[in-house]
Scaffold this active site. Structure first.
Site, short mmCIF file in Angstrom:
data_model
loop_
_atom_site.label_atom_id
_atom_site.label_comp_id
_atom_site.label_asym_id
_atom_site.label_seq_id
_atom_site.Cartn_x
_atom_site.Cartn_y
_atom_site.Cartn_z
N ASP A 33 0.82 -1.20 0.00
CA ASP A 33 0.00 0.00 0.00
C ASP A 33 0.86 1.27 0.00
OD1 ASP A 33 -2.34 1.48 0.10
OD2 ASP A 33 -2.45 1.43 2.29
N ASN A 81 -10.42 -2.16 -6.33
CA ASN A 81 -9.54 -1.42 -7.25
C ASN A 81 -10.06 -1.43 -8.68
OD1 ASN A 81 -6.49 -2.60 -5.63
ND2 ASN A 81 -7.76 -0.83 -5.17
#
Length: 253
Positions: A33, A81
């Site tokens: 991340d 996503n």
């Protein structure tokens, strides 16, 4: 070499030597991340952050190989996503495809997708199928690439598959529910046959799972690191391993 670099290298070597081999995790999950924030801070396009993150993946797997860690799951693309801006998603998928090519070219790692392949563009899905086949017999680090992955989706897929097989076998719903066990569900997960992650690392300072290995991480240890993924250093990894080795795992007790 500058003095600070010498001190850093000395500290890194000392830290690596201090890790007890018998207390290292067998399976590590990593939430890679912070790529977009890294790009924003660097004043570069978002795709540059995704590429820097991809480069770090290759470096990270080298560290795992050095420490004889055999199984790694990388959270590369979640089901959420897939709802990003089309232009960014296109760039991200291209970076992922290139990264898969690079993993295949190492001739060391074994690659397996964990995720819903039907949600992915056909070209990427085909690339994953080919890569799994080409690397199936490799004995290096086993790399689960969580692409098109969502923890809830995985559990739903597992239950759907279990019920479909039960119907094929002629079992009634009542028979299935009476005998249903956690082992039954685990045998239909994307990671079936693999040990659950001992350690889950998330970079970028966020402290949540975001649907990563929802079932498998029930008894995992978690390590949250402030560094953005492209800035994650070997010493950060060694610190995570030291922290893990110092913990006493209780498995829910």
């Amino acid at each position: 070499m500058r003095l600070p670099n010498l001190v850093y290298r000395y500290y890194e070597r000392r830290l690596a030597k201090s890790l007890p081999a018998d207390k290292l995790p067998h399976h590590i999950g990593v939430m890679v991340d912070g790529n977009r924030r890294w790009a924003k801070l660097a004043g570069t396009p978002t795709v540059a952050g995704h590429q820097a993150g991809a480069d770090k993946i290759l470096e990270f797997l080298d560290w795992c190989e050095e420490l004889d860690i055999k199984l790694v799951t990388l959270y590369m693309l979640s089901t959420d996503n897939l709802n990003r801006d089309p232009a960014e998603l296109r760039d991200l998928l291209e970076v992922i495809g290139s990264t898969l090519d690079r993993l295949g070219e190492t001739n060391r790692v074994k690659v397996q997708q964990v995720g819903a392949r039907d949600l992915l563009p056909e070209e990427l899905a085909q690339k994953l199928t080919a890569l799994e086949s080409a690397t199936a017999n490799r004995t290096g680090v086993h790399v689960n690439v969580a692409i098109g992955y969502g923890g809830r989706r995985e559990i739903l897929d597992a239950i759907r598959s279990l019920l479909k097989d039960a119907a094929k076998d002629g079992r009634t719903l009542e028979q299935v529910t009476e005998n249903l066990s956690t082992d039954d569900i685990e045998s239909y997960l994307y990671t079936k046959g693999q040990p659950d992650p001992d350690l889950v690392i998330r970079t970028s300072g966020e402290q949540r799972l975001s649907g990563f290995l929802t079932w498998q991480s029930a008894y995992s240890e978690f390590y949250f690191c402030e560094a953005l993924w492209p800035d994650f250093r070997r010493v950060d990894f060694l610190r995570a391993l030291r922290d893990f080795a110092d913990r006493q795992r209780r498995f829910g007790t």
